[in-house]
Design a protein around this motif. Structure first.
Motif, mmCIF file in Angstrom:
data_model
loop_
_atom_site.group_PDB
_atom_site.id
_atom_site.type_symbol
_atom_site.label_atom_id
_atom_site.label_comp_id
_atom_site.label_asym_id
_atom_site.label_seq_id
_atom_site.Cartn_x
_atom_site.Cartn_y
_atom_site.Cartn_z
ATOM 1 N N LEU A 77 -38.581 -18.782 3.323
ATOM 2 C CA LEU A 77 -38.612 -17.319 3.418
ATOM 3 C C LEU A 77 -39.883 -16.795 4.089
ATOM 4 O O LEU A 77 -40.109 -15.585 4.120
ATOM 5 C CB LEU A 77 -38.473 -16.690 2.025
ATOM 6 C CG LEU A 77 -37.189 -17.001 1.256
ATOM 7 C CD1 LEU A 77 -37.148 -16.231 -0.054
ATOM 8 C CD2 LEU A 77 -35.949 -16.693 2.098
ATOM 9 N N LYS A 78 -40.694 -17.682 4.619
ATOM 10 C CA LYS A 78 -41.971 -17.247 5.195
ATOM 11 C C LYS A 78 -41.782 -16.246 6.335
ATOM 12 O O LYS A 78 -42.587 -15.322 6.510
ATOM 13 C CB LYS A 78 -42.783 -18.449 5.665
ATOM 14 C CG LYS A 78 -42.140 -19.269 6.775
ATOM 15 C CD LYS A 78 -42.998 -20.466 7.142
ATOM 16 C CE LYS A 78 -42.330 -21.292 8.248
ATOM 17 N NZ LYS A 78 -43.150 -22.483 8.583
ATOM 18 N N ASP A 79 -40.715 -16.413 7.118
ATOM 19 C CA ASP A 79 -40.475 -15.494 8.228
ATOM 20 C C ASP A 79 -39.766 -14.213 7.788
ATOM 21 O O ASP A 79 -39.530 -13.320 8.603
ATOM 22 C CB ASP A 79 -39.646 -16.191 9.317
ATOM 23 C CG ASP A 79 -40.395 -17.345 9.972
ATOM 24 O OD1 ASP A 79 -41.632 -17.249 10.071
ATOM 25 O OD2 ASP A 79 -39.746 -18.336 10.362
ATOM 26 N N SER A 80 -39.422 -14.148 6.507
ATOM 27 C CA SER A 80 -38.762 -12.954 5.968
ATOM 28 C C SER A 80 -39.761 -12.014 5.304
ATOM 29 O O SER A 80 -39.370 -10.980 4.770
ATOM 30 C CB SER A 80 -37.681 -13.354 4.956
ATOM 31 O OG SER A 80 -36.705 -14.165 5.563
ATOM 32 N N LEU A 81 -41.038 -12.367 5.333
ATOM 33 C CA LEU A 81 -42.089 -11.526 4.759
ATOM 34 C C LEU A 81 -42.676 -10.615 5.825
ATOM 35 O O LEU A 81 -42.919 -11.037 6.950
ATOM 36 C CB LEU A 81 -43.210 -12.404 4.170
ATOM 37 C CG LEU A 81 -42.847 -13.291 2.982
ATOM 38 C CD1 LEU A 81 -43.961 -14.296 2.716
ATOM 39 C CD2 LEU A 81 -42.601 -12.445 1.734
ATOM 40 N N ASP A 82 -42.903 -9.341 5.465
ATOM 41 C CA ASP A 82 -43.551 -8.455 6.423
ATOM 42 C C ASP A 82 -45.063 -8.607 6.334
ATOM 43 O O ASP A 82 -45.575 -9.457 5.593
ATOM 44 C CB ASP A 82 -43.094 -6.999 6.221
ATOM 45 C CG ASP A 82 -43.577 -6.393 4.902
ATOM 46 O OD1 ASP A 82 -44.409 -7.002 4.216
ATOM 47 O OD2 ASP A 82 -43.117 -5.273 4.573
ATOM 48 N N LYS A 83 -45.791 -7.796 7.070
ATOM 49 C CA LYS A 83 -47.250 -7.941 7.124
ATOM 50 C C LYS A 83 -47.922 -7.666 5.789
ATOM 51 O O LYS A 83 -49.037 -8.111 5.537
ATOM 52 C CB LYS A 83 -47.823 -7.004 8.196
ATOM 53 C CG LYS A 83 -47.427 -7.405 9.620
ATOM 54 C CD LYS A 83 -48.018 -6.450 10.638
ATOM 55 C CE LYS A 83 -47.634 -6.857 12.061
ATOM 56 N NZ LYS A 83 -48.194 -5.923 13.076
ATOM 57 N N LYS A 84 -47.247 -6.919 4.922
ATOM 58 C CA LYS A 84 -47.812 -6.619 3.604
ATOM 59 C C LYS A 84 -47.404 -7.638 2.549
ATOM 60 O O LYS A 84 -47.786 -7.512 1.383
ATOM 61 C CB LYS A 84 -47.372 -5.213 3.165
ATOM 62 C CG LYS A 84 -47.937 -4.103 4.034
ATOM 63 C CD LYS A 84 -47.511 -2.730 3.512
ATOM 64 C CE LYS A 84 -48.108 -1.616 4.367
ATOM 65 N NZ LYS A 84 -47.726 -0.272 3.874
ATOM 66 N N GLY A 85 -46.630 -8.643 2.942
ATOM 67 C CA GLY A 85 -46.198 -9.659 1.994
ATOM 68 C C GLY A 85 -44.938 -9.322 1.246
ATOM 69 O O GLY A 85 -44.587 -9.989 0.266
ATOM 70 N N ARG A 86 -44.214 -8.294 1.709
ATOM 71 C CA ARG A 86 -42.965 -7.903 1.061
ATOM 72 C C ARG A 86 -41.791 -8.608 1.733
ATOM 73 O O ARG A 86 -41.810 -8.851 2.940
ATOM 74 C CB ARG A 86 -42.771 -6.386 1.153
ATOM 75 C CG ARG A 86 -43.900 -5.578 0.545
ATOM 76 C CD ARG A 86 -43.755 -4.095 0.845
ATOM 77 N NE ARG A 86 -43.729 -3.841 2.288
ATOM 78 C CZ ARG A 86 -43.760 -2.625 2.833
ATOM 79 N NH1 ARG A 86 -43.826 -1.563 2.042
ATOM 80 N NH2 ARG A 86 -43.726 -2.474 4.139
ATOM 81 N N VAL A 122 -31.986 -10.829 1.499
ATOM 82 C CA VAL A 122 -33.139 -11.132 2.349
ATOM 83 C C VAL A 122 -32.657 -11.332 3.777
ATOM 84 O O VAL A 122 -31.703 -12.069 4.038
ATOM 85 C CB VAL A 122 -33.870 -12.391 1.837
ATOM 86 C CG1 VAL A 122 -35.001 -12.777 2.795
ATOM 87 C CG2 VAL A 122 -34.435 -12.145 0.437
ATOM 88 N N LYS A 123 -33.307 -10.656 4.709
ATOM 89 C CA LYS A 123 -32.902 -10.726 6.106
ATOM 90 C C LYS A 123 -32.978 -12.159 6.626
ATOM 91 O O LYS A 123 -33.962 -12.861 6.392
ATOM 92 C CB LYS A 123 -33.769 -9.791 6.955
ATOM 93 C CG LYS A 123 -33.481 -8.320 6.687
ATOM 94 C CD LYS A 123 -34.279 -7.399 7.572
ATOM 95 C CE LYS A 123 -33.909 -5.937 7.316
ATOM 96 N NZ LYS A 123 -34.705 -5.004 8.140
#
Length: 361
Positions: A241-250, A259-260
């Protein structure tokens, strides 16, 4: 992914995180799926009762609920450390295969593993407050404001000082609500210092003197830190899921709270990137939507058109001001006083939350 289908074995659902969203999901899905609930503690804590518990420790008998009291799910008391395409790994060396996964780890809190130890923690906080003549609260978000209100009402003889780095209290809501909260605290003789901070690495209760960023000296017998906690997503940084996290860690989710980029992984609560105020009652709504979608998927053959969509909520907030009053921000009006207090402050939704978990009030 195909559902289990009628007459076949139940789908395996892993829920990571035992907060309000994770708890409700485990409860909702226990008859439909083979549910594993992974949480770093053996209990669910009603979050909106936390601050009242510091002045009234007896409340913990109802607000701290053992996971096994409300769900038949298999409860794993450990921290999740990694996710692959079909497994979750835990700190104690466990691995759990899933057909569906829900991530509900919210924010990272350092709380005791056991319910009894958490109860003792509240008792110690209460003893600290009672034995102090002056209390410093660091942070003017909803947590700091509510704690200041609880102490000011239950212990009006104590000197309470609240230090906040922002230009107004509770910046997550509108300025009218912030002003009403400030006026109420001032009326209760709470000293509020805005646009100042306290270096958390250079404080010691033994000294009894705290220096703010502007050089102001504050004398206090004890202090409580009420600043925002980091998101509970650091364990996902090296996972699938590392690539599913935004810049804020959400975790970035679609309209179904999936999850996208994933077909069978959902996320709920504070860890999602849904553009709304992060509040407990909204996490409950997330859990309801995902539970409905999981049930459809597990029956097999569900198309996306049949799945429930989640719509981001309006900016509403309800912040307690002691036992009888509150400040409330609704879409078209902001009010404070006893009327919004009737909604939340007296029971803090403890009875309602217990009922949603199938427990008596």
């Amino acid at each position: 992914m195909e559902g289990a289908g009628e007459g076949s074995a139940k789908d395996r659902l892993v829920v990571v995180g035992g907060g309000i969203a994770g708890a409700l999901l485990a409860k909702s899905m226990q008859s439909i799926a083979d549910v594993v609930l992974i949480d770093s503690k053996d209990y669910f804590e009603i979050p909106w009762a936390e601050l009242r518990s510091m002045v009234e420790p007896s409340l913990t008998r109802r607000s701290l609920i053992s996971h096994t009291d409300y769900t038949r799910a298999r409860v794993i008391v450990s921290s999740a450390t990694h996710i692959t395409e079909n497994q979750v790994f835990t700190a104690d060396g466990g691995s759990f295969t899933f057909d569906y996964l829900v991530v509900a780890t919210g924010h990272a809190y350092s709380t005791p593993r056991g319910r009894d130890d958490r109860i003792k923690e509240f008792q110690l906080d209460n003893e600290k407050i009672k034995s102090s003549e002056s209390v410093l609260i660091i942070g003017g978000g909803p947590t700091g404001v509510e704690l200041a209100g609880e102490i000011a009402v239950d212990y009006p003889e104590k000197k309470v000082t609240l230090v906040h780095k922002g230009s107004r209290l509770m910046e997550f809501i509108g300025s009218k609500a912030s002003k009403k909260a400030l006026d109420w605290l001032t009326l209760k003789k709470v000293e509020v210092l805005l646009e100042q901070s306290v270096d958390l690495n250079a404080i010691s209760e033994a000294d009894g003197v705290y220096t703010t960023s502007s050089g102001e000296k504050i004398t206090a017998d004890c202090h409580f830190v009420c600043i925002g906690k980091p998101l509970g997503s650091s364990w996902l940084h090296e996972s699938i899921l590392k690539d599913s996290l935004d810049k804020k860690g959400r975790l970035m989710v679609d309209e179904y709270l999936r999850v996208k980029g994933q077909r069978n992984i959902f996320a709920v609560g504070d860890i999602t990137d849904v553009p709304e105020i992060k509040q407990g009652y909204l996490a409950q709504r997330h859990a309801e939507v995902v539970a409905n979608n999981l049930k459809l998927l597990m029956k097999g053959g569900a198309t996306e058109k049949k799945l429930a969509k989640y719509k981001a909520a309006y900016s509403m907030a309800l912040v307690s001001l002691g036992r009888k009053e509150a400040v409330a921000q609704f879409p078209f009006i902001t009010i404070s006083g006893c009327f919004p207090g009737l909604i939340k402050s007296r029971d803090l939704f403890v009875g309602k939350t217990r009922k949603s978990l199938g427990l008596t009030s």
